[in-house]
Design a protein around this motif. Structure first.
Motif, PDB file in Angstrom:
ATOM      1  N   ARG A 242       6.396 -31.896 -48.801  1.00 22.26           N
ATOM      2  CA  ARG A 242       4.949 -32.111 -48.669  1.00 22.26           C
ATOM      3  C   ARG A 242       4.311 -30.757 -48.355  1.00 22.26           C
ATOM      4  NH1 ARG A 242       6.587 -36.210 -50.352  1.00 22.26           N
ATOM      5  NH2 ARG A 242       6.106 -38.366 -49.731  1.00 22.26           N
ATOM      6  N   SER A 243       3.168 -30.528 -48.954  1.00 17.99           N
ATOM      7  CA  SER A 243       2.525 -29.214 -48.766  1.00 17.99           C
ATOM      8  C   SER A 243       1.010 -29.362 -48.784  1.00 17.99           C
ATOM      9  CB  SER A 243       2.979 -28.255 -49.874  1.00 17.99           C
ATOM     10  OG  SER A 243       2.627 -28.765 -51.146  1.00 17.99           O
ATOM     11  N   ASN A 244       0.318 -28.222 -48.687  1.00 26.16           N
ATOM     12  CA  ASN A 244      -1.142 -28.120 -48.756  1.00 26.16           C
ATOM     13  C   ASN A 244      -1.846 -28.703 -47.532  1.00 26.16           C
ATOM     14  OD1 ASN A 244      -3.237 -27.008 -50.317  1.00 26.16           O
ATOM     15  ND2 ASN A 244      -3.886 -29.050 -50.983  1.00 26.16           N
ATOM     16  N   PHE A 245      -1.151 -28.748 -46.383  1.00 27.73           N
ATOM     17  CA  PHE A 245      -1.802 -29.164 -45.136  1.00 27.73           C
ATOM     18  C   PHE A 245      -2.614 -28.002 -44.584  1.00 27.73           C
ATOM     19  CE2 PHE A 245       2.122 -31.731 -45.380  1.00 27.73           C
ATOM     20  CZ  PHE A 245       1.548 -33.005 -45.426  1.00 27.73           C
ATOM     21  N   LYS A 246      -3.831 -28.297 -44.141  1.00 27.98           N
ATOM     22  CA  LYS A 246      -4.718 -27.235 -43.673  1.00 27.98           C
ATOM     23  C   LYS A 246      -4.410 -26.802 -42.238  1.00 27.98           C
ATOM     24  CE  LYS A 246      -8.550 -28.476 -46.714  1.00 27.98           C
ATOM     25  NZ  LYS A 246      -9.978 -28.872 -46.791  1.00 27.98           N
ATOM     26  N   SER A 247      -3.670 -27.630 -41.495  1.00 31.70           N
ATOM     27  CA  SER A 247      -3.320 -27.260 -40.124  1.00 31.70           C
ATOM     28  C   SER A 247      -1.912 -27.738 -39.807  1.00 31.70           C
ATOM     29  CB  SER A 247      -4.312 -27.889 -39.128  1.00 31.70           C
ATOM     30  OG  SER A 247      -4.172 -29.298 -39.116  1.00 31.70           O
ATOM     31  N   GLN A 248      -1.314 -27.115 -38.788  1.00 27.62           N
ATOM     32  CA  GLN A 248       0.030 -27.522 -38.385  1.00 27.62           C
ATOM     33  C   GLN A 248      -0.003 -28.939 -37.817  1.00 27.62           C
ATOM     34  OE1 GLN A 248       1.853 -25.078 -35.316  1.00 27.62           O
ATOM     35  NE2 GLN A 248       3.809 -25.152 -36.438  1.00 27.62           N
ATOM     36  N   LYS A 249      -1.103 -29.285 -37.163  1.00 30.45           N
ATOM     37  CA  LYS A 249      -1.250 -30.615 -36.594  1.00 30.45           C
ATOM     38  C   LYS A 249      -1.230 -31.683 -37.694  1.00 30.45           C
ATOM     39  CE  LYS A 249      -4.354 -33.357 -33.656  1.00 30.45           C
ATOM     40  NZ  LYS A 249      -5.640 -33.361 -32.884  1.00 30.45           N
ATOM     41  N   GLU A 250      -1.943 -31.399 -38.795  1.00 31.04           N
ATOM     42  CA  GLU A 250      -1.988 -32.334 -39.925  1.00 31.04           C
ATOM     43  C   GLU A 250      -0.594 -32.506 -40.541  1.00 31.04           C
ATOM     44  OE1 GLU A 250      -4.254 -32.766 -44.279  1.00 31.04           O
ATOM     45  OE2 GLU A 250      -4.718 -31.077 -42.938  1.00 31.04           O
ATOM     46  N   ALA A 251       0.157 -31.386 -40.638  1.00 32.93           N
ATOM     47  CA  ALA A 251       1.517 -31.437 -41.190  1.00 32.93           C
ATOM     48  C   ALA A 251       2.439 -32.240 -40.272  1.00 32.93           C
ATOM     49  CB  ALA A 251       2.050 -30.021 -41.380  1.00 32.93           C
ATOM     50  N   LYS A 252       2.310 -32.045 -38.936  1.00 35.43           N
ATOM     51  CA  LYS A 252       3.145 -32.780 -37.978  1.00 35.43           C
ATOM     52  C   LYS A 252       2.889 -34.277 -38.067  1.00 35.43           C
ATOM     53  CE  LYS A 252       3.852 -29.225 -34.438  1.00 35.43           C
ATOM     54  NZ  LYS A 252       3.556 -28.823 -33.040  1.00 35.43           N
ATOM     55  N   PHE A 253       1.606 -34.637 -38.228  1.00 37.69           N
ATOM     56  CA  PHE A 253       1.255 -36.053 -38.327  1.00 37.69           C
ATOM     57  C   PHE A 253       1.909 -36.683 -39.567  1.00 37.69           C
ATOM     58  CE2 PHE A 253      -1.549 -39.444 -39.890  1.00 37.69           C
ATOM     59  CZ  PHE A 253      -1.564 -40.273 -38.780  1.00 37.69           C
ATOM     60  N   ALA A 254       1.838 -35.983 -40.707  1.00 41.89           N
ATOM     61  CA  ALA A 254       2.443 -36.495 -41.946  1.00 41.89           C
ATOM     62  C   ALA A 254       3.954 -36.607 -41.806  1.00 41.89           C
ATOM     63  CB  ALA A 254       2.085 -35.579 -43.112  1.00 41.89           C
ATOM     64  N   LEU A 255       4.561 -35.605 -41.140  1.00 42.89           N
ATOM     65  CA  LEU A 255       6.005 -35.611 -40.937  1.00 42.89           C
ATOM     66  C   LEU A 255       6.420 -36.794 -40.064  1.00 42.89           C
ATOM     67  CD1 LEU A 255       8.778 -34.317 -41.193  1.00 42.89           C
ATOM     68  CD2 LEU A 255       8.181 -32.791 -39.276  1.00 42.89           C
ATOM     69  N   SER A 256       5.663 -37.059 -39.028  1.00 47.34           N
ATOM     70  CA  SER A 256       5.970 -38.185 -38.134  1.00 47.34           C
ATOM     71  C   SER A 256       5.874 -39.512 -38.868  1.00 47.34           C
ATOM     72  CB  SER A 256       5.010 -38.184 -36.939  1.00 47.34           C
ATOM     73  OG  SER A 256       5.151 -37.006 -36.190  1.00 47.34           O
ATOM     74  N   ARG A 257       4.872 -39.632 -39.734  1.00 50.93           N
ATOM     75  CA  ARG A 257       4.695 -40.875 -40.477  1.00 50.93           C
ATOM     76  C   ARG A 257       5.872 -41.120 -41.429  1.00 50.93           C
ATOM     77  NH1 ARG A 257       0.314 -39.726 -42.923  1.00 50.93           N
ATOM     78  NH2 ARG A 257       1.174 -39.407 -45.011  1.00 50.93           N
ATOM     79  N   ILE A 258       6.319 -40.057 -42.089  1.00 48.06           N
ATOM     80  CA  ILE A 258       7.452 -40.188 -43.014  1.00 48.06           C
ATOM     81  C   ILE A 258       8.726 -40.574 -42.256  1.00 48.06           C
ATOM     82  CG2 ILE A 258       8.978 -38.896 -44.570  1.00 48.06           C
ATOM     83  CD1 ILE A 258       6.527 -37.343 -45.511  1.00 48.06           C
ATOM     84  N   LYS A 259       8.932 -39.962 -41.080  1.00 45.26           N
ATOM     85  CA  LYS A 259      10.116 -40.284 -40.266  1.00 45.26           C
ATOM     86  C   LYS A 259      10.116 -41.761 -39.879  1.00 45.26           C
ATOM     87  CE  LYS A 259      11.006 -35.754 -38.143  1.00 45.26           C
ATOM     88  NZ  LYS A 259      11.023 -35.014 -36.853  1.00 45.26           N
ATOM     89  N   LEU A 260       8.917 -42.257 -39.519  1.00 42.79           N
ATOM     90  CA  LEU A 260       8.793 -43.661 -39.129  1.00 42.79           C
ATOM     91  C   LEU A 260       9.102 -44.575 -40.319  1.00 42.79           C
ATOM     92  CD1 LEU A 260       8.044 -45.745 -36.957  1.00 42.79           C
ATOM     93  CD2 LEU A 260       5.649 -45.515 -37.689  1.00 42.79           C
ATOM     94  N   GLU A 261       8.590 -44.217 -41.511  1.00 45.03           N
ATOM     95  CA  GLU A 261       8.838 -45.016 -42.719  1.00 45.03           C
ATOM     96  C   GLU A 261      10.322 -45.031 -43.073  1.00 45.03           C
ATOM     97  OE1 GLU A 261       6.303 -43.291 -45.644  1.00 45.03           O
ATOM     98  OE2 GLU A 261       4.474 -44.264 -44.908  1.00 45.03           O
ATOM     99  N   ILE A 262      10.971 -43.861 -42.881  1.00 42.64           N
ATOM    100  CA  ILE A 262      12.407 -43.780 -43.159  1.00 42.64           C
ATOM    101  C   ILE A 262      13.175 -44.689 -42.195  1.00 42.64           C
ATOM    102  CG2 ILE A 262      14.427 -42.259 -43.106  1.00 42.64           C
ATOM    103  CD1 ILE A 262      12.579 -39.995 -44.062  1.00 42.64           C
ATOM    104  N   ALA A 263      12.782 -44.627 -40.926  1.00 44.46           N
ATOM    105  CA  ALA A 263      13.461 -45.438 -39.900  1.00 44.46           C
ATOM    106  C   ALA A 263      13.278 -46.929 -40.161  1.00 44.46           C
ATOM    107  CB  ALA A 263      12.938 -45.062 -38.516  1.00 44.46           C
ATOM    108  N   ASN A 264      12.095 -47.299 -40.679  1.00 36.86           N
ATOM    109  CA  ASN A 264      11.808 -48.715 -40.927  1.00 36.86           C
ATOM    110  C   ASN A 264      12.271 -49.177 -42.311  1.00 36.86           C
ATOM    111  OD1 ASN A 264      10.594 -48.937 -38.413  1.00 36.86           O
ATOM    112  ND2 ASN A 264       8.530 -48.496 -39.201  1.00 36.86           N
ATOM    113  N   GLY A 265      12.750 -48.226 -43.108  1.00 36.63           N
ATOM    114  CA  GLY A 265      13.206 -48.561 -44.455  1.00 36.63           C
ATOM    115  C   GLY A 265      12.089 -48.822 -45.428  1.00 36.63           C
ATOM    116  N   THR A 266      10.884 -48.331 -45.125  1.00 35.95           N
ATOM    117  CA  THR A 266       9.725 -48.576 -45.993  1.00 35.95           C
ATOM    118  C   THR A 266       9.295 -47.340 -46.771  1.00 35.95           C
ATOM    119  OG1 THR A 266       8.196 -48.063 -44.163  1.00 35.95           O
ATOM    120  CG2 THR A 266       8.837 -50.383 -44.482  1.00 35.95           C
TER     121      THR A 266
END
Length: 389
Positions: free
Chosen positions: A41-65
């Motif tokens: 994933r790329s083109n995030f304007k801030s590190q905070k925005e990138a961290k949020f996207a990363l956390s969401r993906i981790k949660l989806e992976i953990a939930n199998g979604t």
């Protein structure tokens, strides 16, 4: 052992100097190959925005979604489609198609989200293309191919291009105000054209145009001919290749337009002119340091004994037409001329189709229809002259 899902967020710069953030994350094993899979994933304007996207993906992976990101925009799908398309067509066709996308389709549709493209959007652009392009149907057809590809990949369900209303062709719109220019010679005009060319001190050009007029072959086919294609004993020419323009504007040899080789009979006079040209070619090119007696020697080549640029014929023909005040006909018009005169001489439709290498008999029929229309006009003129009242 369970793989850790931590990953690194890194910064990078755009061409305009703006800072962006991206990350790559492990998302599991490919069930087909057993290889590790990652997504970026790329083109995030801030590190905070990138961290949020990363956390969401981790949660989806953990939930199998989690589902791997699919192409979002028309441009993304185009890049996937064109990569496959290139493997299925001639290099020259790929270059032409890429040009159509680059000049007409991508400027209009690149940024659209693929799932948001609807009939109204497609209708809008088809209308725009029809107002400025004669071959807008071709443009529409190629634009639709990308969406067909998206359907096959499961990105969308239907292709809205299939439901647009096609406008009247630009050519028909202009018919009432523009008289179509005839791009061929009559028998008398062709004789005059060749006589004028013969007066010039350009044996190569005269031989080429004589060959085109008396064979009906395509220019690209004539420029790809080698002497081994010429059978002087049987007065035959074997046509199995053509030159075309490929990547980086380079000329290359390909199969004929239809992909089918053909052998045609020639008249003795044209074959004699070819034979004389071969003798002159041998002398002229020997002075330039080339031996032209090899079987694969090009019949028509440039001063470096390489492919003659197709644009050269236009320069030659225009020069003669202006100098002798002749009717303007393109090089390709000599093919139409040959076809028309064959019909006037009494050749059958199938004979003309085979000689010219038309894959679709409708192409031959269109020219035949023109010739028969001309014959009808001539018939009434003869009738009027006969009665003289």
């Amino acid at each position: 052992m369970t793989r850790r899902l931590t990953t690194t967020i890194e910064s990078y710069q755009l061409k305009n100097g703006e800072k962006r953030y991206r990350f790559k994350i492990y998302i599991g094993l490919d069930p087909l190959t057993g290889n590790e899979k990652r997504t970026t994933r790329s083109n995030f304007k801030s590190q905070k925005e990138a961290k949020f996207a990363l956390s969401r993906i981790k949660l989806e992976i953990a939930n199998g979604t989690f589902q791997k990101q699919t192409p979002e925009k028309y441009l993304d799908v185009y890049y996937l489609w064109i990569k496959q398309y290139e493997k299925t067509v001639e290099e020259s066709t790929f270059v032409k198609t890429s040009g159509i996308f680059r000049n007409h389709i991508l400027p209009a549709m690149s940024d659209y989200k693929i799932e948001k493209i609807n009939i109204d959007v497609c209708q809008k652009h088809v209308d725009e293309w029809s107002n400025k392009l004669k071959k807008f149907r071709t443009v529409k057809s190629y634009a639709a191919k990308v969406l067909d590809f998206a359907i096959k990949r499961g990105y969308i369900q239907t292709n809205p291009f299939n439901h647009v209303d096609m406008p009247v062709a630009l050519k028909k719109k202009q018919a009432s105000t523009e008289e179509k220019k005839e791009n061929f010679y009559t028998r008398e005009e062709l004789i005059e054209f060749l006589n004028c060319f013969e007066k010039e001190n350009n044996v190569k050009a005269y031989t080429l145009f004589r060959l085109l007029a008396f064979s009906g072959m395509r220019k690209g086919e004539a420029l790809a001919l080698t002497w081994k294609n010429i059978n002087f004993n049987e007065n035959e020419i074997h046509i199995n290749t053509a030159i075309s323009r490929g990547k980086d504007n380079q000329l290359y040899v390909k199969s004929t337009k239809t992909g089918i080789a053909r052998t045609i009979k020639m008249d003795e006079r044209t074959m004699a002119i070819l034979k004389e040209w071969r003798k002159k070619q041998k002398l002229d090119y020997f002075k330039l340091g080339f031996n032209t007696m090899a079987a694969n020697q090009l019949v028509f080549s440039n001063e470096y004994n390489d492919f003659l640029q197709p644009t050269k014929t236009r320069k030659w023909i225009i020069q003669i037409q202006k100098k002798y005040n002749l009717k303007e006909v393109s090089t390709h018009g000599l093919r139409h001329t040959h076809c028309s005169l064959l019909f006037e001489a009494g050749a059958k439709i199938k004979e003309v189709q085979d000689r010219l290498g038309h894959s679709d008999i409708q192409t031959t029929m269109n020219i035949y229809a023109h010739v028969t229309e001309k014959a009808r006009e001539s018939a009434i003129q003869k009738f009027e002259n006969y009665l003289n009242i």
